[in-house]
Design a protein around this motif. Structure first.
Motif, PDB file in Angstrom:
ATOM      1  N   ASP A 149       0.786  -1.150   0.032  1.00 12.91           N
ATOM      2  CA  ASP A 149      -0.085  -0.020  -0.055  1.00 12.91           C
ATOM      3  C   ASP A 149       0.911   1.415  -0.108  1.00 12.91           C
ATOM      4  N   LYS A 150       2.251   1.327   0.682  1.00 13.58           N
ATOM      5  CA  LYS A 150       2.946   2.355   0.755  1.00 13.58           C
ATOM      6  C   LYS A 150       3.423   2.444  -0.702  1.00 13.58           C
ATOM      7  N   ILE A 151       3.640   1.422  -1.482  1.00  8.50           N
ATOM      8  CA  ILE A 151       4.234   1.640  -2.735  1.00  8.50           C
ATOM      9  C   ILE A 151       3.207   2.619  -3.608  1.00  8.50           C
ATOM     10  N   ARG A 152       2.011   1.919  -3.270  1.00  6.59           N
ATOM     11  CA  ARG A 152       0.607   2.471  -4.438  1.00  6.59           C
ATOM     12  C   ARG A 152       0.496   4.041  -4.094  1.00  6.59           C
ATOM     13  N   ALA A 153       0.783   4.283  -2.716  1.00  9.59           N
ATOM     14  CA  ALA A 153       0.728   5.701  -2.339  1.00  9.59           C
ATOM     15  C   ALA A 153       1.834   6.507  -2.635  1.00  9.59           C
ATOM     16  N   GLY A 154       2.754   6.208  -2.930  1.00  7.94           N
ATOM     17  CA  GLY A 154       3.857   6.918  -3.514  1.00  7.94           C
ATOM     18  C   GLY A 154       4.809   7.139  -2.190  1.00  7.94           C
ATOM     19  N   ILE A 155       4.739   6.607  -0.992  1.00  5.72           N
ATOM     20  CA  ILE A 155       5.471   6.731   0.145  1.00  5.72           C
ATOM     21  C   ILE A 155       6.867   5.965  -0.038  1.00  5.72           C
ATOM     22  N   LEU A 156       6.684   4.667  -0.386  1.00  5.01           N
ATOM     23  CA  LEU A 156       7.679   3.821  -0.472  1.00  5.01           C
ATOM     24  C   LEU A 156       8.388   3.831  -2.022  1.00  5.01           C
ATOM     25  N   ARG A 157       9.362   4.169  -2.229  1.00  2.00           N
ATOM     26  CA  ARG A 157       9.718   4.507  -3.618  1.00  2.00           C
ATOM     27  C   ARG A 157      10.710   3.492  -4.310  1.00  2.00           C
ATOM     28  N   VAL A 158      10.060   2.392  -4.786  1.00  2.00           N
ATOM     29  CA  VAL A 158      10.764   1.360  -5.513  1.00  2.00           C
ATOM     30  C   VAL A 158      10.110   0.924  -6.786  1.00  2.00           C
ATOM     31  N   ALA A 159      10.549   0.165  -7.544  1.00  2.00           N
ATOM     32  CA  ALA A 159      10.060  -0.028  -9.115  1.00  2.00           C
ATOM     33  C   ALA A 159       8.681  -0.949  -8.831  1.00  2.00           C
ATOM     34  N   GLY A 160       8.848  -1.801  -7.881  1.00  2.00           N
ATOM     35  CA  GLY A 160       7.476  -2.631  -7.591  1.00  2.00           C
ATOM     36  C   GLY A 160       8.070  -3.802  -6.620  1.00  2.00           C
ATOM     37  N   ALA A 161       7.056  -4.665  -6.176  1.00  2.00           N
ATOM     38  CA  ALA A 161       7.392  -5.487  -5.376  1.00  2.00           C
ATOM     39  C   ALA A 161       6.555  -6.801  -5.541  1.00  2.00           C
ATOM     40  N   VAL A 162       6.597  -7.981  -4.798  1.00  3.46           N
ATOM     41  CA  VAL A 162       5.960  -9.114  -4.681  1.00  3.46           C
ATOM     42  C   VAL A 162       5.796  -9.375  -3.267  1.00  3.46           C
ATOM     43  N   VAL A 163       4.741 -10.123  -2.921  1.00  4.39           N
ATOM     44  CA  VAL A 163       4.576 -10.532  -1.355  1.00  4.39           C
ATOM     45  C   VAL A 163       4.575 -12.463  -1.860  1.00  4.39           C
TER      46      VAL A 163
END
Length: 82
Positions: A38-52
């Motif tokens: 959710d932090k990636i989607r909100a632009g808070i965590l800046r990475v290219a992408g992620a998987v869980v």
């Protein structure tokens, strides 16, 4: 040690034209890993992408079960299915 469930948040970053894996983060539960997504989607965590990923592991004998992909966001490498 018995078989344990592991939840891993795996971020990816761009290094030039190459998509590279960042440091994996072992999460205490699925909700914690999804908060990171959710932090990636909100632009808070800046990475290219992620998987869980969730998997069963027996670290004593080095046995790792098949990964179950729970979440994916942004740019991530393709996962080939058998």
């Amino acid at each position: 040690m018995a078989v344990a469930e592991r939840i891993v948040f795996q971020p990816f970053i761009w290094q030039g034209a190459a998509l590279r894996a960042g440091a994996p983060i072992l999460c205490p539960n699925v909700d914690d890993a999804r908060r990171r997504v959710d932090k990636i989607r909100a632009g808070i965590l800046r990475v290219a992408g992620a998987v869980v990923v969730r998997m069963q592991v027996d670290e004593d004998i080095g046995d790792y079960g098949e990964p179950e992909y729970l979440e994916q966001v942004g740019d991530v490498p393709l996962v080939e299915e058998d």
